[in-house]
Scaffold this motif. Structure first.
Motif, PDB file in Angstrom:
ATOM      1  N   THR A 129      46.092  41.494  44.241  1.00 35.51           N
ATOM      2  CA  THR A 129      44.731  41.498  44.802  1.00 35.51           C
ATOM      3  C   THR A 129      44.812  41.936  46.252  1.00 35.51           C
ATOM      4  O   THR A 129      45.812  41.673  46.939  1.00 35.51           O
TER       5      THR A 129
ATOM      6  N   GLU B   6      43.659  37.034  41.645  1.00 39.37           N
ATOM      7  CA  GLU B   6      42.331  36.418  41.688  1.00 39.37           C
ATOM      8  C   GLU B   6      41.954  35.948  40.292  1.00 39.37           C
ATOM      9  O   GLU B   6      42.364  36.551  39.291  1.00 39.37           O
TER      10      GLU B   6
ATOM     11  N   ASN C 124      36.741  34.918  41.521  1.00 39.11           N
ATOM     12  CA  ASN C 124      37.195  35.550  42.772  1.00 39.11           C
ATOM     13  C   ASN C 124      37.920  34.577  43.703  1.00 39.11           C
ATOM     14  O   ASN C 124      38.010  34.819  44.909  1.00 39.11           O
TER      15      ASN C 124
END
Length: 537
Positions: A420, A458, A462
């Motif tokens: 991420t 993630e 999120n």
């Protein structure tokens, strides 16, 4: 026929008769009498006066009859309603057509009203006040009435009258005032009402009990009798001087009891205005806050004591850390210097001895760090400081090279992966770094073959996820529920195979709670472990 109409007709007849007599006598005597016109004029004036009087009475009656406030009803001695005005029909909820000509006893069901009517028919005036249920809509109202015994008409029948007033609104207001007065008298707070001159006009039972005054002693006194000179002048001016009054005022201040003692109260006061906007009264609700003030003082003292205790604990921990770490570091530094100076001349046993000394020293320092850090969390002395930083960059720079060296010494693969782009968090930097170093230390310590991975990713919400994945010895299913306990180790006693004091993961759990990080463990004995950290947004 009314008495006024009767008097007017009689006068006219008498005047006509007088004129005829005068004419006849003049004709018989052949001459006119001495003028009696004065008497005749008097008769005419009397007639005019009577006529005007009857007209005035009629107008006054019409005015009273048509007013919109009082209901008026007339009934004869046979109980038959002769007439009623519009307001009466509105009050009783029945049309005039349904009233006039009917028996008055059939209009009312209230026993008090019926008793008053009967009393009137017996020749006595009477009054009553009570409830009345309108037949048209079953609305309950309060009415007040007065029955008057009348005088006989020309035909000899007796006419009586009733005057009715709808007092529903005033009754409801009276009831509300009674409820309000009852509430004031029985609430635990003190109630004081003063007039525009600051004279006390009302107090309740709670006031008498708290201040020690009787009603006779306090009513009529000025409000300033309650004033304490130990209040700031600004407060006394706002509370006790009418010229400084605002619509409302509330706050804490000191009051004085009858015995002269000061005590703290919370006052909430408001000005009552008349229809012209002028102040004519002020109401104050007073609550004794002596107990609250005492509790507040005790809490402040306890807080001060706790802060002092925390400061002493922090100072003690800091001092202990310094006193233990310093000599151990000196020993390690000196031993390394000796080893460097004699490394070329030292045999394998000497080098091994110095290596054992260095390892033991580092173990002591790690143990001390764990104990002191855990103590800080348990006593609440840890100084939590939140800031934003890039978790991947900071942790990688701090730990990758250090633990890569340890992994290579055990011939393990050591890999960090970033899946991420957003790895920024807001947290306490030191405690997060301690979470990483303790989990990494355990992963490498308990892994002998394979690899150790640190993966940043993630989840579907999120949230930033960090997984520590190893192929080590794993954790038994029975020990997993106790893995984060202080001094908890799967193997214990002198025969255990691995070093440690059981504080590492307990400290990790404590630091996760401080930073609101969710920590989870998946493991199977002999197949490795995965520690998962979920960082809040």
């Amino acid at each position: 026929m009314s008495s006024s109409n009767k008097s007017e007709a009689t006068l006219i007849t008498e005047i006509k008769e007088l004129k005829q007599k005068l004419s006849f006598m003049e004709m018989m005597r052949g001459e006119k009498f001495d003028s009696n016109e004065l008497d005749f004029v008097k008769l005419k004036l009397e007639l005019e006066k009577s006529r005007r009087g009857a007209s005035t009475i009629e107008k006054r009656h019409e005015l009273l009859y048509s007013q919109p406030y009082l209901g008026i009803i007339y009934f004869d001695e046979e109980r038959t309603v002769v007439d009623c005005n519009k307001r009466f029909s509105e009050i009783v909820g029945c049309s005039r057509k349904g009233i006039i000509g009917h028996n008055i006893f059939n209009i009312f069901e209230n026993k008090e009203i019926l008793f008053s009517i009967k009393k009137t028919l017996d020749g006595s005036s009477s009054t009553f006040e009570g409830e009345y249920l309108k037949p048209s809509n079953n609305e309950k109202i309060f009415i007040r009435g007065h029955f008057i015994t009348g005088s006989p008409e020309n035909n000899g029948s007796l006419i009586s009258a009733g005057i009715f007033e709808d007092i529903t609104i005033s009754k409801k207001t009276e009831l509300e005032l009674k409820l309000l007065a009852h509430s004031f008298q029985n609430i635990s707070e003190c109630v004081v009402i003063s007039d525009s001159d600051n004279t006390i006009n009302y107090i309740n039972n709670a006031f008498i009990k708290l201040y020690g005054y009787s009603k006779d002693e306090i009513l009529g006194e000025k409000v300033k009798i309650l004033r304490s000179l130990n209040n700031p002048k600004k407060i006394n001016d706002a509370v006790y001087k009418p010229k400084n009054y605002t619509d409302t005022w509330q706050g804490t201040l000191l009051n004085v009891k009858k015995d002269g003692s000061d005590f703290p109260v919370f006052l909430s006061s408001a000005t009552i205005k008349d229809s012209d906007g002028n102040n004519y009264a002020r109401i104050g609700i007073i609550r004794d806050i002596t107990k609250e003030k005492k509790i507040e003082e005790e809490l402040i003292a306890a807080k001060t004591k706790a802060e002092l205790s925390d400061r002493m604990k922090s100072e003690f921990l800091g001092q202990m850390s310094h006193e233990i770490r310093t000599p151990v570091n000196v020993i390690l530094n000196v031993s390394n210097m000796i080893l460097e100076d004699h490394y070329l001349d030292a045999d394998e046993d000497t080098i091994s001895t110095f290596s054992i000394l260095d390892s033991a020293g580092k173990r002591i320092i790690r143990t001390i760090d764990l104990i002191l850090n855990m103590a800080e969390i348990q006593v609440g002395a840890y100084n939590y400081s939140i800031r934003e930083f890039d978790l991947f960059a900071e942790m990688y720079n701090s730990f990758y090279n250090e633990y890569l060296k340890l992994a290579e010494e055990k011939d393990l693969e050591f890999e960090w992966r970033k899946e991420t782009q957003d790895t920024k968090i807001s947290a306490d930097y030191y405690s997060v770094s301690q979470i990483f170093t303790n989990i990494l230390h355990n992963s490498i310590q308990f892994t002998h073959i394979g690899e150790v991975e640190v993966v940043f990713s993630e989840d579907e919400n999120n949230n930033l996820i960090v997984k520590f994945i190893d192929t080590g010895i794993g954790i038994s299913e029975g020990f997993l529920p106790r893995i984060f306990g202080s001094f908890s180790q799967e193997e214990s006693g002198h025969t255990r195979r691995y070093e440690g004091n059981g504080l590492g993961l307990a400290l990790v759990n404590g630091y996760c709670e401080l930073n609101k990080i969710k920590i989870e463990v998946e493991s199977k004995k002999g197949f490795g472990s995965t520690f998962t950290l979920t960082f809040p947004k």
